[in-house]
Design an enzyme around this catalytic site. Sequence first.
Site, mmCIF file in Angstrom:
data_model
loop_
_atom_site.group_PDB
_atom_site.id
_atom_site.type_symbol
_atom_site.label_atom_id
_atom_site.label_comp_id
_atom_site.label_asym_id
_atom_site.label_seq_id
_atom_site.Cartn_x
_atom_site.Cartn_y
_atom_site.Cartn_z
ATOM 1 N N HIS A 5 42.667 53.228 51.062
ATOM 2 C CA HIS A 5 42.711 51.968 50.316
ATOM 3 C C HIS A 5 43.996 51.754 49.520
ATOM 4 C CE1 HIS A 5 38.519 53.300 50.838
ATOM 5 N NE2 HIS A 5 38.377 52.064 51.278
ATOM 6 N N GLY A 21 39.682 44.361 36.375
ATOM 7 C CA GLY A 21 38.911 44.181 37.599
ATOM 8 C C GLY A 21 39.671 43.350 38.629
ATOM 9 N N ARG A 25 44.962 39.588 37.671
ATOM 10 C CA ARG A 25 45.164 39.941 36.263
ATOM 11 C C ARG A 25 46.071 41.166 36.179
ATOM 12 N NH1 ARG A 25 40.954 41.568 32.635
ATOM 13 N NH2 ARG A 25 39.497 40.865 34.224
ATOM 14 N N ARG A 88 40.402 51.214 31.692
ATOM 15 C CA ARG A 88 39.836 49.968 32.200
ATOM 16 C C ARG A 88 40.055 48.892 31.144
ATOM 17 N NH1 ARG A 88 36.630 46.297 34.264
ATOM 18 N NH2 ARG A 88 34.778 45.641 33.113
ATOM 19 N N GLY A 90 38.947 45.393 30.889
ATOM 20 C CA GLY A 90 38.122 44.409 31.574
ATOM 21 C C GLY A 90 37.564 43.350 30.654
ATOM 22 N N MET A 181 30.509 46.199 34.508
ATOM 23 C CA MET A 181 29.996 46.624 35.813
ATOM 24 C C MET A 181 30.745 47.840 36.357
ATOM 25 S SD MET A 181 29.239 42.861 37.486
ATOM 26 C CE MET A 181 28.153 43.508 38.735
ATOM 27 N N SER A 204 34.053 38.009 27.329
ATOM 28 C CA SER A 204 34.267 36.761 28.087
ATOM 29 C C SER A 204 33.002 35.920 28.151
ATOM 30 C CB SER A 204 34.737 37.074 29.505
ATOM 31 O OG SER A 204 33.769 37.855 30.175
ATOM 32 N N ASP A 205 31.862 36.532 27.792
ATOM 33 C CA ASP A 205 30.580 35.824 27.786
ATOM 34 C C ASP A 205 29.804 36.343 26.574
ATOM 35 O OD1 ASP A 205 30.635 34.752 30.771
ATOM 36 O OD2 ASP A 205 31.199 36.864 30.831
HETATM 37 N N1 HPA Z 1 27.473 40.905 32.943
HETATM 38 C C1 HPA Z 1 28.071 41.948 33.532
HETATM 39 N N2 HPA Z 1 29.391 42.106 33.537
HETATM 40 C C2 HPA Z 1 30.139 41.187 32.905
HETATM 41 C C3 HPA Z 1 29.571 40.080 32.262
HETATM 42 C C4 HPA Z 1 28.172 39.953 32.275
HETATM 43 O O1 HPA Z 1 27.606 38.985 31.714
HETATM 44 N N3 HPA Z 1 30.588 39.336 31.740
HETATM 45 C C5 HPA Z 1 31.736 39.989 32.062
HETATM 46 N N4 HPA Z 1 31.468 41.107 32.757
#
Ligand code: HPA
Length: 238
Positions: A5, A21, A25, A88, A90, A181, A204-205
């Site tokens: 890879h 990830g 980016r 990482r 992320g 993840m 990010s969320d």
């Molecule tokens: N869930 C899992 N991984 C993530 C999320 C999430 O809501 N947002 C960014 N990475």
Amino acid sequence: MSTPHIEASADDFAELVLMPGDPLRAKALAEGALSNVRQVNSVRNMLAFTGSWRGHEVSVMGSGMGMPSMSIYAHELFAQFGVQRIVRVGTCGALHAHMALGDLILATAASTDSAMNRQRFQQWDYAPAGDFAMLESVSRHARAAGLTLHAGEVFSTDYFYHPDPDFVAHVSRLGILALDMETAALYALAREHGRRAMTVLTVSDVLPTSQHFSPAERQAAFGNVADLLLTALLEEDQ
Ligand code: HPA
């Protein structure tokens, strides 16, 4: 000395690799933070770059999404390319309403619903933890810079869209800060190879309040703290 890879020479990677990830980016991060940047991998568009930062060589490579993808790249970097430290960098879903978009999370340890670590550990429950010296240094520099930082456990899930409607309530109950993840696999792999790893995540969320970064904000996340991270990891004895 290519792997399935990564098509690169043995010395194409620095000892320190930053891994977002998203491979785009990785490109933006490398071009924003490093000088003399050269691309060292493009297999499957999993872009990797090596450049220099204040005289230190640094690489940046995408990990892809999820633990199988992260594991493939981290394994090959540790086993074949002499990489000593992976960070990482992320994004994550915060599990608590007092957290805000853009806050930083330092992952001290990672629980998971993945079976990967059980398979590597006799079906026992492994407790994957980040490298303390790296986490401590980044924490100290981020706090000194006035950034909002939460240090604690994350949960690395196989599901972005989890089938259990009570999933967020279950994982929040034990004080876990955020979902990603990849971290549980990265931390276990680093230990397995006798190398070092840490994860720093940008929120990010925010799951309890349904706030989300736009795709552009997601891609830009973290660029502004790359200098701080590299100062903490390269300009101090670790
Ligand atoms: N869930 C899992 N991984 C993530 C999320 C999430 O809501 N947002 C960014 N990475």
